[in-house]
Design an enzyme around this catalytic site. Structure first.
Site, PDB file in Angstrom:
ATOM      1  N   HIS A 313       0.853  -1.185   0.000  1.00  0.00           N
ATOM      2  CA  HIS A 313       0.000   0.000   0.000  1.00  0.00           C
ATOM      3  C   HIS A 313       0.887   1.231   0.000  1.00  0.00           C
ATOM      4  CE1 HIS A 313      -3.134   2.820   1.213  1.00  0.00           C
ATOM      5  NE2 HIS A 313      -3.963   1.914   0.755  1.00  0.00           N
ATOM      6  N   ASP A 371      -7.980  -5.627   0.394  1.00  0.00           N
ATOM      7  CA  ASP A 371      -8.455  -6.424  -0.729  1.00  0.00           C
ATOM      8  C   ASP A 371      -8.021  -7.872  -0.684  1.00  0.00           C
ATOM      9  OD1 ASP A 371      -9.884  -4.431  -1.906  1.00  0.00           O
ATOM     10  OD2 ASP A 371      -8.111  -3.578  -2.850  1.00  0.00           O
TER      11      ASP A 371
HETATM   12  N1  ACO Z   1       4.031  -7.621  -4.792  1.00  0.00           N
HETATM   13  C1  ACO Z   1       5.371  -7.625  -4.981  1.00  0.00           C
HETATM   14  N2  ACO Z   1       6.165  -6.559  -4.846  1.00  0.00           N
HETATM   15  C2  ACO Z   1       5.574  -5.407  -4.495  1.00  0.00           C
HETATM   16  C3  ACO Z   1       4.187  -5.313  -4.269  1.00  0.00           C
HETATM   17  C4  ACO Z   1       3.394  -6.477  -4.435  1.00  0.00           C
HETATM   18  N3  ACO Z   1       2.090  -6.453  -4.230  1.00  0.00           N
HETATM   19  N4  ACO Z   1       3.862  -4.040  -3.933  1.00  0.00           N
HETATM   20  C5  ACO Z   1       5.032  -3.347  -3.943  1.00  0.00           C
HETATM   21  N5  ACO Z   1       6.073  -4.185  -4.278  1.00  0.00           N
HETATM   22  C6  ACO Z   1       7.509  -3.823  -4.326  1.00  0.00           C
HETATM   23  C7  ACO Z   1       7.828  -2.989  -5.553  1.00  0.00           C
HETATM   24  O1  ACO Z   1       8.210  -3.816  -6.650  1.00  0.00           O
HETATM   25  C8  ACO Z   1       8.966  -2.148  -5.033  1.00  0.00           C
HETATM   26  O2  ACO Z   1      10.122  -2.958  -4.992  1.00  0.00           O
HETATM   27  P1  ACO Z   1      11.575  -2.277  -5.264  1.00  0.00           P
HETATM   28  O3  ACO Z   1      11.779  -1.267  -4.193  1.00  0.00           O
HETATM   29  O4  ACO Z   1      12.513  -3.442  -5.218  1.00  0.00           O
HETATM   30  O5  ACO Z   1      11.487  -1.668  -6.642  1.00  0.00           O
HETATM   31  C9  ACO Z   1       8.581  -1.869  -3.577  1.00  0.00           C
HETATM   32  O6  ACO Z   1       7.759  -2.989  -3.205  1.00  0.00           O
HETATM   33  C10 ACO Z   1       7.832  -0.571  -3.384  1.00  0.00           C
HETATM   34  O7  ACO Z   1       6.658  -0.614  -4.173  1.00  0.00           O
HETATM   35  P2  ACO Z   1       6.053   0.593  -4.995  1.00  0.00           P
HETATM   36  O8  ACO Z   1       5.411   0.056  -6.236  1.00  0.00           O
HETATM   37  O9  ACO Z   1       7.079   1.685  -5.149  1.00  0.00           O
HETATM   38  O10 ACO Z   1       4.966   1.086  -3.982  1.00  0.00           O
HETATM   39  P3  ACO Z   1       3.768   2.037  -4.335  1.00  0.00           P
HETATM   40  O11 ACO Z   1       3.465   2.768  -3.103  1.00  0.00           O
HETATM   41  O12 ACO Z   1       4.045   2.831  -5.566  1.00  0.00           O
HETATM   42  O13 ACO Z   1       2.605   0.993  -4.725  1.00  0.00           O
HETATM   43  C11 ACO Z   1       0.705  -0.382  -4.634  1.00  0.00           C
HETATM   44  C12 ACO Z   1       1.565   0.650  -3.895  1.00  0.00           C
HETATM   45  C13 ACO Z   1       0.277   0.148  -6.026  1.00  0.00           C
HETATM   46  C14 ACO Z   1      -0.568  -0.648  -3.830  1.00  0.00           C
HETATM   47  C15 ACO Z   1       1.516  -1.685  -4.800  1.00  0.00           C
HETATM   48  O14 ACO Z   1       1.926  -2.179  -3.539  1.00  0.00           O
HETATM   49  C16 ACO Z   1       0.746  -2.772  -5.554  1.00  0.00           C
HETATM   50  O15 ACO Z   1       0.710  -2.753  -6.789  1.00  0.00           O
HETATM   51  N6  ACO Z   1       0.105  -3.747  -4.828  1.00  0.00           N
HETATM   52  C17 ACO Z   1      -0.686  -4.754  -5.447  1.00  0.00           C
HETATM   53  C18 ACO Z   1      -2.012  -4.188  -5.868  1.00  0.00           C
HETATM   54  C19 ACO Z   1      -2.947  -3.951  -4.705  1.00  0.00           C
HETATM   55  O16 ACO Z   1      -3.142  -4.815  -3.849  1.00  0.00           O
HETATM   56  N7  ACO Z   1      -3.564  -2.749  -4.692  1.00  0.00           N
HETATM   57  C20 ACO Z   1      -4.551  -2.398  -3.671  1.00  0.00           C
HETATM   58  C21 ACO Z   1      -4.189  -1.149  -2.981  1.00  0.00           C
HETATM   59  S1  ACO Z   1      -5.320  -0.888  -1.656  1.00  0.00           S
HETATM   60  C22 ACO Z   1      -6.712  -0.259  -2.347  1.00  0.00           C
HETATM   61  O17 ACO Z   1      -6.740   0.321  -3.387  1.00  0.00           O
HETATM   62  C23 ACO Z   1      -7.928  -0.469  -1.555  1.00  0.00           C
END
Ligand code: ACO
Length: 436
Positions: A313, A371
């Site tokens: 998140h 979720d």
């Molecule tokens: N699975 C694997 N790796 C992940 C995940 C994941 N679900 N989420 C983040 N990471 C990793 C990224 O690859 C990144 O790694 P790095 O530093 O080695 O490059 C690091 O964790 C940081 O992630 P970001 O993408 O920079 O975090 P951001 O804050 O931009 O993204 C997000 C947040 C979009 C929610 C992301 O965690 C994601 O895509 N999760 C899966 C989708 C999801 O469950 N969304 C629901 C959000 S809650 C809602 O809307 C109610």
């Protein structure tokens, strides 16, 4: 917001004179540096794609402490609201700032109840969609179309119009979602039943048919109500910011909320519950719990493009408090439906356990979000997977409206107009076609 005693001083290494920027305190949470005059004073913009360090507004509605895993609606912890209040009370709280007393609750609920029907013509509009259209495609269209049916509540600058459109949207969203569902399965639409609760009525419109008596199951009714409470608002997330930006042009409330629905559809936002359940289904098909290790390997491989959906998140860097409540509800619903041994639930628990112990997730502070479990609950209730995000939109509508109304009432409100760092071509002349 309160002006702080300290100031931020911005200095430059190229001799440009340094400037002082005011700092403001909120009631809780990080202070902000006010950069509104930065461009006028220096000719420079700030650069913050994705809004990692930018507060786009002041707001008194929802507060999140991502490190503590805390979520407050108007100061009340989500855990208390989810266990002591229902969705109608939560709507009243978000919209008006206070929890209703018994009389206010009765009045508010009956106001909403008396607006649940939609214009009869809406069903002919719905008929224009293909039967296999995604419910979010239908919802984007239907919500936007409300502005074509309710002309007397489209002036965003008129407080009375905003009030009526707010009630209409909260009341009609369940009707529209249920209509979209009935349309895709070819069953007749069920008119709302005003003797039922908000959640009970939604279950009725979804699952009743004109041939049989339908009795609302109180466990499912409460579970759905909790889903609505947990999704009701979440500060300045992508869809809420979309609603604010869209509404800032003065467009009508139905159009602004339709923009929020469109934004919510994406898999990184509201589409994640659908994506999480599909992911669990895929793992189950490919070997289940035994194969979690292989799946986690894929997730950790940057080139695979695979993410653990329902994990991570932007704000929560600790357990999402909504995920805990949803896990509780998940257990209750599965027990009620005799699905305690549900393989997807078991898989989700095993996946969560492994991920929470794995250094990849621990070091990146990736925890389950709401979720991760909400899809399993909805599936157990009988809601088809493609409808999950539409349910989220239904629940979030009150938050979108509360935020939109807060923005319109803010004396500092201006049309939202981000700036850019231009990296394209410098001025050049168009050559005649033959010379290009
Ligand atoms: N699975 C694997 N790796 C992940 C995940 C994941 N679900 N989420 C983040 N990471 C990793 C990224 O690859 C990144 O790694 P790095 O530093 O080695 O490059 C690091 O964790 C940081 O992630 P970001 O993408 O920079 O975090 P951001 O804050 O931009 O993204 C997000 C947040 C979009 C929610 C992301 O965690 C994601 O895509 N999760 C899966 C989708 C999801 O469950 N969304 C629901 C959000 S809650 C809602 O809307 C109610």
């Amino acid at each position: 917001m309160k002006l702080a005693d300290n100031k931020a001083t911005l200095s430059f290494s190229n001799g440009t004179p340094s400037i002082d920027l005011p700092v403001y305190h909120g009631s809780v949470g990080p202070d902000v540096v006010d950069i509104r005059k930065l461009y006028a004073q220096t000719g420079m913009f700030t650069y913050d794609p994705g809004f990692l360090s930018t507060a786009a507004t002041q707001s008194a509605i929802t507060y999140i402490d991502g490190d503590k895993g805390e979520l407050l609606y108007r100061g009340y912890p989500i855990e208390q609201l989810a266990t002591s209040c229902d969705f109608m009370e939560t709507c009243h709280l978000l919209l008006y700032g206070n929890l209703p007393n018994a009389v206010q609750k009765k009045d508010f609920s009956s106001l909403v109840t008396n607006h649940t029907m939609v214009h009869e013509q809406m069903q002919f509009f719905l008929r224009g969609f293909r039967r296999d259209a995604h419910p979010m495609a239908i919802m984007t269209g239907l919500v936007g179309a409300l502005s074509a049916f309710y002309h007397d509540s489209t002036d965003i600058n008129n407080a009375e119009h905003r009030e009526i459109s707010a009630i209409r949207l909260i009341a009609k969203m369940p009707t529209l979602v249920a209509m979209a569902y009935k349309y895709t399965i070819g069953q007749p639409y069920m008119y709302p039943k005003n003797s039922l609760s908000y959640s009970g009525n939604f279950l009725h419109m979804m699952f009743a048919n004109p041939c049989e008596e339908y009795k609302v199951n109180p466990v499912l009714e409460r579970a759905l109500d909790r889903i609505f409470i947990l999704h009701a608002d979440h500060e300045q997330n992508a869809s809420t910011s979309t609603v604010r930006l869209c509404g800032s042009s003065g467009t009508n409330p139905f159009a602004a909320i339709a923009a929020g629905v469109a934004c919510l559809w994406g898999p990184a936002h509201g589409g994640a519950n659908e994506a999480a359940l599909n992911m669990l289904g895929d793992i189950q098909k490919n070997g289940g719990v035994e194969k979690i290790g292989d799946f986690i390997k894929q997730v950790k491989d940057k080139n695979s493009g695979v993410k653990l959906m329902g994990f991570g998140h932007r704000v929560y860097k600790n357990y999402d408090p909504r995920a805990k409540l949803m896990q509780e509800t998940c257990k209750e619903v599965l027990q009620e439906m005799g699905l305690e041994k549900d393989p997807l639930f078991k898989l989700a628990m095993a996946l969560e356990k492994i991920a929470l112990e794995d250094d990849y997730f621990v070091s990146r502070k990736l925890y389950p979000n709401v979720d991760f479990y909400s899809g399993i609950v909805q599936r157990a209730i009988g809601i088809p997977v493609p409808l999950f995000t539409a349910i989220f939109a239904l629940a979030r509508t009150v938050g979108w409206i509360a935020q939109l109304n807060e923005m319109i009432g803010d004396p500092e409100y201006k049309i939202g107009r981000p700036r850019q760092l231009f990296t394209g071509a410098v001025p050049r002349d168009v050559k005649p076609l033959a010379q290009r």
